[in-house]
Design a protein around this motif. Structure first.
Motif, PDB file in Angstrom:
ATOM      1  N   MET A   1       0.842  -1.196   0.000  1.00 21.54           N
ATOM      2  CA  MET A   1       0.000   0.000   0.000  1.00 21.54           C
ATOM      3  C   MET A   1       0.879   1.248   0.000  1.00 21.54           C
ATOM      4  O   MET A   1       1.653   1.439   0.928  1.00 21.54           O
ATOM      5  N   PRO A   2       0.805   2.073  -1.031  1.00 21.27           N
ATOM      6  CA  PRO A   2       1.645   3.285  -1.044  1.00 21.27           C
ATOM      7  C   PRO A   2       1.163   4.286  -0.002  1.00 21.27           C
ATOM      8  O   PRO A   2      -0.019   4.353   0.313  1.00 21.27           O
ATOM      9  N   SER A   3       2.099   5.059   0.491  1.00 20.85           N
ATOM     10  CA  SER A   3       1.706   6.068   1.483  1.00 20.85           C
ATOM     11  C   SER A   3       2.599   7.276   1.317  1.00 20.85           C
ATOM     12  O   SER A   3       3.716   7.188   0.801  1.00 20.85           O
ATOM     13  N   LYS A   4       2.088   8.422   1.730  1.00 25.55           N
ATOM     14  CA  LYS A   4       2.888   9.641   1.736  1.00 25.55           C
ATOM     15  C   LYS A   4       2.406  10.561   2.832  1.00 25.55           C
ATOM     16  O   LYS A   4       1.297  10.418   3.331  1.00 25.55           O
ATOM     17  N   LEU A   5       3.283  11.511   3.163  1.00 23.84           N
ATOM     18  CA  LEU A   5       2.937  12.471   4.202  1.00 23.84           C
ATOM     19  C   LEU A   5       2.257  13.682   3.579  1.00 23.84           C
ATOM     20  O   LEU A   5       2.727  14.203   2.569  1.00 23.84           O
ATOM     21  N   ILE A   6       1.172  14.099   4.160  1.00 21.55           N
ATOM     22  CA  ILE A   6       0.511  15.316   3.677  1.00 21.55           C
ATOM     23  C   ILE A   6       0.388  16.290   4.836  1.00 21.55           C
ATOM     24  O   ILE A   6       0.441  15.897   5.998  1.00 21.55           O
ATOM     25  N   ASP A   7       0.270  17.564   4.521  1.00 23.76           N
ATOM     26  CA  ASP A   7       0.084  18.588   5.553  1.00 23.76           C
ATOM     27  C   ASP A   7      -1.403  18.792   5.799  1.00 23.76           C
ATOM     28  O   ASP A   7      -2.165  19.025   4.865  1.00 23.76           O
ATOM     29  N   VAL A   8      -1.788  18.712   7.056  1.00 22.94           N
ATOM     30  CA  VAL A   8      -3.192  18.940   7.417  1.00 22.94           C
ATOM     31  C   VAL A   8      -3.267  20.229   8.211  1.00 22.94           C
ATOM     32  O   VAL A   8      -2.554  20.393   9.202  1.00 22.94           O
ATOM     33  N   ARG A   9      -4.071  21.147   7.754  1.00 29.13           N
ATOM     34  CA  ARG A   9      -4.191  22.414   8.457  1.00 29.13           C
ATOM     35  C   ARG A   9      -4.955  22.235   9.761  1.00 29.13           C
ATOM     36  O   ARG A   9      -5.885  21.446   9.841  1.00 29.13           O
ATOM     37  N   GLU A  10      -4.536  23.048  10.726  1.00 23.40           N
ATOM     38  CA  GLU A  10      -5.237  23.028  12.001  1.00 23.40           C
ATOM     39  C   GLU A  10      -6.572  23.738  11.846  1.00 23.40           C
ATOM     40  O   GLU A  10      -6.680  24.761  11.183  1.00 23.40           O
ATOM     41  N   TYR A  11      -7.583  23.178  12.431  1.00 24.26           N
ATOM     42  CA  TYR A  11      -8.888  23.852  12.394  1.00 24.26           C
ATOM     43  C   TYR A  11      -9.633  23.570  13.688  1.00 24.26           C
ATOM     44  O   TYR A  11      -9.373  22.596  14.371  1.00 24.26           O
ATOM     45  N   THR A  12     -10.531  24.452  13.988  1.00 25.76           N
ATOM     46  CA  THR A  12     -11.333  24.278  15.192  1.00 25.76           C
ATOM     47  C   THR A  12     -12.806  24.252  14.821  1.00 25.76           C
ATOM     48  O   THR A  12     -13.213  24.821  13.817  1.00 25.76           O
ATOM     49  N   VAL A  13     -13.558  23.585  15.664  1.00 24.42           N
ATOM     50  CA  VAL A  13     -15.003  23.524  15.457  1.00 24.42           C
ATOM     51  C   VAL A  13     -15.658  24.417  16.491  1.00 24.42           C
ATOM     52  O   VAL A  13     -15.348  24.336  17.669  1.00 24.42           O
ATOM     53  N   LYS A  14     -16.528  25.276  16.025  1.00 26.81           N
ATOM     54  CA  LYS A  14     -17.228  26.153  16.955  1.00 26.81           C
ATOM     55  C   LYS A  14     -18.109  25.346  17.891  1.00 26.81           C
ATOM     56  O   LYS A  14     -18.668  24.326  17.490  1.00 26.81           O
ATOM     57  N   ALA A  15     -18.232  25.863  19.121  1.00 26.94           N
ATOM     58  CA  ALA A  15     -19.138  25.212  20.057  1.00 26.94           C
ATOM     59  C   ALA A  15     -20.551  25.266  19.500  1.00 26.94           C
ATOM     60  O   ALA A  15     -20.982  26.277  18.945  1.00 26.94           O
ATOM     61  N   HIS A  16     -21.227  24.179  19.633  1.00 27.79           N
ATOM     62  CA  HIS A  16     -22.578  24.123  19.085  1.00 27.79           C
ATOM     63  C   HIS A  16     -23.383  23.067  19.822  1.00 27.79           C
ATOM     64  O   HIS A  16     -22.832  22.252  20.552  1.00 27.79           O
ATOM     65  N   LYS A  17     -24.671  23.138  19.631  1.00 25.59           N
ATOM     66  CA  LYS A  17     -25.542  22.135  20.232  1.00 25.59           C
ATOM     67  C   LYS A  17     -25.925  21.124  19.172  1.00 25.59           C
ATOM     68  O   LYS A  17     -26.031  21.450  17.994  1.00 25.59           O
ATOM     69  N   ARG A  18     -26.088  19.936  19.623  1.00 22.38           N
ATOM     70  CA  ARG A  18     -26.370  18.871  18.679  1.00 22.38           C
ATOM     71  C   ARG A  18     -27.330  17.889  19.343  1.00 22.38           C
ATOM     72  O   ARG A  18     -27.187  17.585  20.520  1.00 22.38           O
TER      73      ARG A  18
END
Ligand SMILES: [Zn+2]
Length: 83
Positions: A1-18
């Motif tokens: 299985m080929p693999s590589k490193l990718i850059d993942v940007r940091e993100y936040t999820v706003k507080a919310h009700k669910r």
């Protein structure tokens, strides 16, 4: 299985009700090994209500435990280095 490193940007999820729903699982209890069913908000339970009563504190995604921040502590070793 080929693999590589990718850059993942940091993100936040706003507080919310669910709205979450319970699911009824039919499963075999890990402790008494009896067939049982249990309604839960979280993932598939491992134990029946007899072995693990619902009142018992349980880890679930609905109520994540508060993580204590590490604090600086002063340790007194009793060793005098200034001799
Ligand atoms: Zn059980």
């Amino acid at each position: 299985m080929p693999s590589k490193l990718i850059d993942v940007r940091e993100y936040t999820v706003k507080a919310h009700k669910r709205t979450i729903h319970t699911r009824t699982f039919n499963f075999v209890c890990k402790q008494c090994e009896k067939m049982t069913s249990r309604e839960t908000y979280g993932p598939r339970p491992l134990y029946c209500e007899t072995c693990r009563p619902p009142q018992a504190p349980k880890k679930s995604a609905a109520a994540p435990p508060k993580k204590a921040k590490p604090r600086a502590k002063v340790y007194q070793s009793g060793v005098d280095f200034q001799k």
